[in-house]
Scaffold this motif. Structure first.
Motif, PDB file in Angstrom:
ATOM      1  N   LEU A 111     -35.485 -98.697  74.279  1.00 14.50           N
ATOM      2  CA  LEU A 111     -36.068 -97.479  73.713  1.00 14.50           C
ATOM      3  C   LEU A 111     -35.981 -97.500  72.190  1.00 14.50           C
ATOM      4  O   LEU A 111     -36.961 -97.186  71.501  1.00 14.50           O
ATOM      5  N   LYS A 112     -34.820 -97.877  71.651  1.00 16.54           N
ATOM      6  CA  LYS A 112     -34.651 -97.917  70.198  1.00 16.54           C
ATOM      7  C   LYS A 112     -35.603 -98.941  69.570  1.00 16.54           C
ATOM      8  O   LYS A 112     -36.214 -98.672  68.524  1.00 16.54           O
ATOM      9  N   GLY A 113     -35.741-100.089  70.191  1.00 16.44           N
ATOM     10  CA  GLY A 113     -36.673-101.093  69.690  1.00 16.44           C
ATOM     11  C   GLY A 113     -38.107-100.590  69.714  1.00 16.44           C
ATOM     12  O   GLY A 113     -38.888-100.843  68.784  1.00 16.44           O
ATOM     13  N   THR A 114     -38.464 -99.841  70.764  1.00 13.26           N
ATOM     14  CA  THR A 114     -39.805 -99.268  70.864  1.00 13.26           C
ATOM     15  C   THR A 114     -40.030 -98.237  69.765  1.00 13.26           C
ATOM     16  O   THR A 114     -41.109 -98.192  69.141  1.00 13.26           O
ATOM     17  N   GLU A 115     -39.017 -97.410  69.509  1.00 13.51           N
ATOM     18  CA  GLU A 115     -39.112 -96.422  68.432  1.00 13.51           C
ATOM     19  C   GLU A 115     -39.371 -97.103  67.085  1.00 13.51           C
ATOM     20  O   GLU A 115     -40.229 -96.671  66.305  1.00 13.51           O
ATOM     21  N   PRO A 130     -35.148 -93.725  79.211  1.00  9.24           N
ATOM     22  CA  PRO A 130     -33.855 -93.616  79.900  1.00  9.24           C
ATOM     23  C   PRO A 130     -33.014 -92.446  79.406  1.00  9.24           C
ATOM     24  O   PRO A 130     -32.829 -92.266  78.209  1.00  9.24           O
ATOM     25  N   VAL A 131     -32.537 -91.649  80.358  1.00 11.04           N
ATOM     26  CA  VAL A 131     -31.515 -90.640  80.071  1.00 11.04           C
ATOM     27  C   VAL A 131     -30.379 -90.919  81.050  1.00 11.04           C
ATOM     28  O   VAL A 131     -30.151 -90.205  82.013  1.00 11.04           O
ATOM     29  N   TYR A 132     -29.727 -92.037  80.825  1.00 11.12           N
ATOM     30  CA  TYR A 132     -28.614 -92.497  81.661  1.00 11.12           C
ATOM     31  C   TYR A 132     -27.818 -93.508  80.843  1.00 11.12           C
ATOM     32  O   TYR A 132     -28.144 -93.779  79.683  1.00 11.12           O
ATOM     33  N   GLY A 133     -26.765 -94.048  81.451  1.00 10.69           N
ATOM     34  CA  GLY A 133     -25.796 -94.811  80.683  1.00 10.69           C
ATOM     35  C   GLY A 133     -26.026 -96.297  80.557  1.00 10.69           C
ATOM     36  O   GLY A 133     -25.139 -97.009  80.079  1.00 10.69           O
ATOM     37  N   ARG A 173     -35.097 -84.279  71.614  1.00  9.70           N
ATOM     38  CA  ARG A 173     -34.808 -84.666  70.235  1.00  9.70           C
ATOM     39  C   ARG A 173     -33.310 -84.925  70.056  1.00  9.70           C
ATOM     40  O   ARG A 173     -32.913 -85.884  69.394  1.00  9.70           O
ATOM     41  N   ALA A 174     -32.490 -84.061  70.655  1.00 14.69           N
ATOM     42  CA  ALA A 174     -31.036 -84.246  70.567  1.00 14.69           C
ATOM     43  C   ALA A 174     -30.602 -85.521  71.305  1.00 14.69           C
ATOM     44  O   ALA A 174     -29.736 -86.262  70.831  1.00 14.69           O
ATOM     45  N   TRP A 175     -31.237 -85.777  72.466  1.00 13.89           N
ATOM     46  CA  TRP A 175     -30.902 -86.986  73.226  1.00 13.89           C
ATOM     47  C   TRP A 175     -31.234 -88.248  72.441  1.00 13.89           C
ATOM     48  O   TRP A 175     -30.467 -89.210  72.435  1.00 13.89           O
ATOM     49  N   LEU A 176     -32.363 -88.251  71.768  1.00 10.52           N
ATOM     50  CA  LEU A 176     -32.768 -89.437  71.005  1.00 10.52           C
ATOM     51  C   LEU A 176     -31.794 -89.720  69.866  1.00 10.52           C
ATOM     52  O   LEU A 176     -31.601 -90.883  69.480  1.00 10.52           O
ATOM     53  N   VAL A 177     -31.150 -88.691  69.335  1.00 12.25           N
ATOM     54  CA  VAL A 177     -30.101 -88.889  68.329  1.00 12.25           C
ATOM     55  C   VAL A 177     -28.819 -89.389  69.005  1.00 12.25           C
ATOM     56  O   VAL A 177     -28.181 -90.339  68.536  1.00 12.25           O
ATOM     57  N   TYR A 178     -28.466 -88.760  70.120  1.00  9.37           N
ATOM     58  CA  TYR A 178     -27.219 -89.110  70.811  1.00  9.37           C
ATOM     59  C   TYR A 178     -27.241 -90.542  71.336  1.00  9.37           C
ATOM     60  O   TYR A 178     -26.222 -91.238  71.297  1.00  9.37           O
ATOM     61  N   LYS A 179     -28.393 -90.995  71.796  1.00  7.55           N
ATOM     62  CA  LYS A 179     -28.474 -92.359  72.325  1.00  7.55           C
ATOM     63  C   LYS A 179     -28.144 -93.386  71.249  1.00  7.55           C
ATOM     64  O   LYS A 179     -27.641 -94.469  71.538  1.00  7.55           O
ATOM     65  N   ASN A 180     -28.397 -93.054  69.964  1.00  4.85           N
ATOM     66  CA  ASN A 180     -28.041 -93.971  68.876  1.00  4.85           C
ATOM     67  C   ASN A 180     -26.525 -94.109  68.744  1.00  4.85           C
ATOM     68  O   ASN A 180     -26.026 -95.184  68.369  1.00  4.85           O
ATOM     69  N   ILE A 181     -25.797 -93.050  69.067  1.00  2.00           N
ATOM     70  CA  ILE A 181     -24.329 -93.105  69.053  1.00  2.00           C
ATOM     71  C   ILE A 181     -23.837 -94.084  70.115  1.00  2.00           C
ATOM     72  O   ILE A 181     -22.919 -94.886  69.891  1.00  2.00           O
ATOM     73  N   LEU A 182     -24.466 -94.042  71.298  1.00  2.00           N
ATOM     74  CA  LEU A 182     -24.089 -94.954  72.384  1.00  2.00           C
ATOM     75  C   LEU A 182     -24.394 -96.403  72.006  1.00  2.00           C
ATOM     76  O   LEU A 182     -23.594 -97.309  72.269  1.00  2.00           O
TER      77      LEU A 182
END
Length: 310
Positions: A48-52, A37-40, A240-249
């Motif tokens: 995604l985080k759980g999969t990581e 996902p690249v959406y809100g 790579r930047a998105w995967l970091v930013y999604k953690n902020i969300l």
């Protein structure tokens, strides 16, 4: 209350341990994690985080992480294609379904894994067409989150598995909500919503888009950058930047939920996030029964979880 927490903790820990069949199928091979996902929708970001976490813990060799906007054709013979789990398998979200079906058709010799999904088609014709296409693939494995989805998956492949959502790998027994006395109504604003009037008391009402509305422009920027950078073969850097930013969300959502000590929700991941945060919650159904099917399959034994009978 301590006994209730202990029972909830035991259940949540047990759900993290039910994905061993995924590892057996990966079997040390190179993995492309697709349709991320690249959406809100923070619920999908939790998946995604759980999969990581699951992949990192088990040292899975992920060679590509891609969304619908930046998939690169770098698949080798023997590679495994693993599609993000969630609830977009069907005809409600055509962009993701078309992307998934196209790649399954494109790589008939590669093992393909659909990570835990809920399956729903409004159109019987669309379902039958999808099932006929997917049956052509000899090495397709579909993981689903509820019994109803399992019935659908059996029309698509003989390789079907009933497992919980990947977001359960985020669970920690150390996190607890504040004793605020506040109740959160976390209610869908999209086409899956059904309940208009809630006969329960609440203090705060929101949904994912409202919760992260200040970040929506940034999310849209990431989508545009992924499209453009793909042409330059630099999309991996944006990803790579998105995967970091999604953690902020995700952190923002967690902090907001923890301000409440009871959650009422018609979002599956409103329920799952509350459960991950050891917060009692009442689950309303969505438009096609996804929430109630999931609760009945996995979280119903928890003393922190109740299904709304309205």
């Amino acid at each position: 209350m301590e006994n209730s927490f202990s029972d909830h903790q035991s259940l949540m820990d047990s759900l993290k341990a039910r994905h061993s069949d995924i590892l057996k199928l990966i079997d040390g091979k190179r993995v492309h994690l697709l349709d991320i996902p690249v959406y809100g929708n923070v619920g999908d970001l939790l998946i995604l985080k759980g999969t990581e976490i699951f992949f990192k813990k088990n040292k899975v060799n992920v060679v590509q992480v891609a969304s619908v906007y930046n998939f690169q054709d770098k698949v080798r013979p023997g590679d495994v294609l693993a599609f993000q789990g969630g609830g977009n398998f069907g005809d409600l979200y055509r962009l993701h379904q078309t992307h998934r079906e196209d790649l399954i058709k494109k790589y008939p010799e590669n093992r393909i894994i659909i990570l835990p999904q809920s399956i729903f088609f409004e159109s019987k014709t669309a379902f039958e067409q999808c099932a006929a296409e997917l049956r052509q693939h000899r090495n397709l494995h579909i993981f689903v989150r509820d019994e109803k989805s399992l019935e659908s998956a059996r029309h698509m492949t003989a390789n079907c598995y009933l497992v919980p959502d990947m977001a359960h790998h985020l669970y920690s027994a150390t996190v607890k909500p504040k004793n605020s006395g506040k109740r959160l109504l976390f209610k869908r604003l999209d086409k899956e919503s059904t309940v208009e009037n809630i006969d329960l008391q609440w203090h705060t009402k929101t949904d994912w888009d409202l919760l992260i509305e200040n970040e929506l422009q940034t999310i849209d920027l990431f989508r545009r950058l992924l499209r453009k950078s793909k042409k330059l073969n630099m999309d991996w850097l944006v990803m790579r930047a998105w995967l970091v930013y999604k953690n902020i969300l995700i952190d923002k959502a967690k902090k907001f939920f923890l301000k409440h000590d009871f959650v009422i929700t018609d979002r599956l991941h409103g329920h799952i996030l509350a459960s991950l945060l050891n917060t009692p919650n009442c689950v309303l159904d969505n438009s096609y029964g996804k929430n109630s099917n999931y609760v009945k399959a996995w979280t119903n034994p928890s003393p922190f979880v109740s299904l709304h009978q309205g």
